[in-house]
Design an enzyme around this catalytic site. Structure first.
Site, PDB file in Angstrom:
ATOM      1  N   ASP A   1      -1.629  11.711   0.826  1.00 44.53           N
ATOM      2  CA  ASP A   1      -1.528  13.069   1.373  1.00 44.53           C
ATOM      3  C   ASP A   1      -0.177  13.696   1.061  1.00 44.53           C
ATOM      4  O   ASP A   1      -0.090  14.886   0.735  1.00 44.53           O
ATOM      5  CB  ASP A   1      -1.765  13.043   2.878  1.00 44.53           C
ATOM      6  CG  ASP A   1      -3.225  12.852   3.246  1.00 44.53           C
ATOM      7  OD1 ASP A   1      -4.092  13.054   2.368  1.00 44.53           O
ATOM      8  OD2 ASP A   1      -3.503  12.503   4.401  1.00 44.53           O
TER       9      ASP A   1
ATOM     10  N   ASP B   1       1.008   8.883   5.213  1.00 45.02           N
ATOM     11  CA  ASP B   1      -0.024   8.660   4.205  1.00 45.02           C
ATOM     12  C   ASP B   1       0.526   9.069   2.842  1.00 45.02           C
ATOM     13  O   ASP B   1       0.744  10.260   2.585  1.00 45.02           O
ATOM     14  CB  ASP B   1      -1.278   9.469   4.541  1.00 45.02           C
ATOM     15  CG  ASP B   1      -2.442   9.143   3.616  1.00 45.02           C
ATOM     16  OD1 ASP B   1      -2.322   9.407   2.402  1.00 45.02           O
ATOM     17  OD2 ASP B   1      -3.452   8.629   4.103  1.00 45.02           O
TER      18      ASP B   1
ATOM     19  N   ARG C   1     -10.030   2.906   2.064  1.00 42.05           N
ATOM     20  CA  ARG C   1     -10.105   2.037   3.233  1.00 42.05           C
ATOM     21  C   ARG C   1     -11.070   2.622   4.251  1.00 42.05           C
ATOM     22  O   ARG C   1     -10.903   3.750   4.699  1.00 42.05           O
ATOM     23  CB  ARG C   1      -8.705   1.879   3.847  1.00 42.05           C
ATOM     24  CG  ARG C   1      -8.646   0.863   4.973  1.00 42.05           C
ATOM     25  CD  ARG C   1      -7.225   0.552   5.354  1.00 42.05           C
ATOM     26  NE  ARG C   1      -6.483   1.730   5.768  1.00 42.05           N
ATOM     27  CZ  ARG C   1      -5.224   1.703   6.183  1.00 42.05           C
ATOM     28  NH1 ARG C   1      -4.566   0.562   6.212  1.00 42.05           N
ATOM     29  NH2 ARG C   1      -4.614   2.805   6.559  1.00 42.05           N
TER      30      ARG C   1
ATOM     31  N   THR D   1     -13.669  -0.223   9.651  1.00 41.83           N
ATOM     32  CA  THR D   1     -13.431  -1.656   9.428  1.00 41.83           C
ATOM     33  C   THR D   1     -12.076  -1.941   8.823  1.00 41.83           C
ATOM     34  O   THR D   1     -11.602  -3.079   8.861  1.00 41.83           O
ATOM     35  CB  THR D   1     -14.497  -2.227   8.480  1.00 41.83           C
ATOM     36  OG1 THR D   1     -14.343  -1.628   7.177  1.00 41.83           O
ATOM     37  CG2 THR D   1     -15.893  -1.938   9.003  1.00 41.83           C
TER      38      THR D   1
END
Length: 209
Positions: free
Chosen positions: A203, A200, A104, A108
């Site tokens: 992660d 996340d 991602r 944006t």
């Protein structure tokens, strides 16, 4: 419009709470994600067709049931989707595994493809797309679009958590793809993370930041 299936089984919900806990380390996080994925796979495959087959038990011959129809393919969205693969393969060890790499863009929030490797017969398979977090929905929608361009017409999306924004996008772009999730959370924050979420997933799976 596709159907959203929220899997509320007590074991799924219990383990999901442990996954959310910020104090759960990478090893336990990986194990829990794999376990929840296996439990969820029972629901994702509930409508697989069966056919009668003849087998011989130690006592006599009998007619039993076996899975019929298309074979299964599993396509994790890299990298976080990798954590869900082994859980599904516990139940469907003959499934072939493809990979789609999307990240991602931090500015944006749109998906950018960087890798794709699929089984040569992917269009003949029932595909389960794996992505722990359905946040904006951009990556999942893009992966599904790519699979359809390769001729796949039987796709389900399986995630641990979903945000309303992600569900809306996937349903709008792919109304024929059912979504399976263990929970629908409140919303996205300004950075595109699910609230309350679990952080996340990539992660936490791999011990990176």
């Amino acid at each position: 419009m596709s159907t959203v299936h929220v899997i509320t089984h007590p074991l799924v919900q219990h383990k999901l709470t442990m996954i959310r806990d910020k104090d759960t380390g990478p090893k336990d996080f990986r194990d829990l994600v794999e376990e929840v994925s296996a439990l969820m796979a029972y629901e994702v495959t509930r409508d697989m067709p069966l056919e009668e087959v003849e087998v011989e038990t130690p006592i006599c011959k009998m007619t039993g049931q076996a899975i019929a129809g298309k074979k299964v393919g599993v396509v994790p969205i890299l990298r976080a989707g990798l954590g869900m693969v082994n859980g599904v393969l516990r139940l469907i060890p003959t499934a072939k595994v493809g990979h789609i790499g999307l990240y991602r863009d931090p500015e944006t929030l749109l998906p950018v493809e960087y890798y794709c490797k699929l089984p040569v017969d992917v269009e003949e398979r029932q595909i389960i797309v794996l992505d722990p977090m359905l946040a904006t929905g951009g990556s999942a929608a893009a992966a599904i679009t790519y699979l359809k361009k390769r001729g796949v017409n039987s796709i389900k999306l399986m995630c641990l958590l979903a945000a309303p924004e992600g569900i809306e996008l996937v349903q709008r772009e792919h109304p024929d793809v059912d979504i399976f999730t263990a929970a629908i959370d409140e919303k996205l924050n300004s950075h595109g993370y699910i609230i309350p979420g679990l952080g996340d997933a990539g992660d936490r799976l791999f011990g990176t930041k």
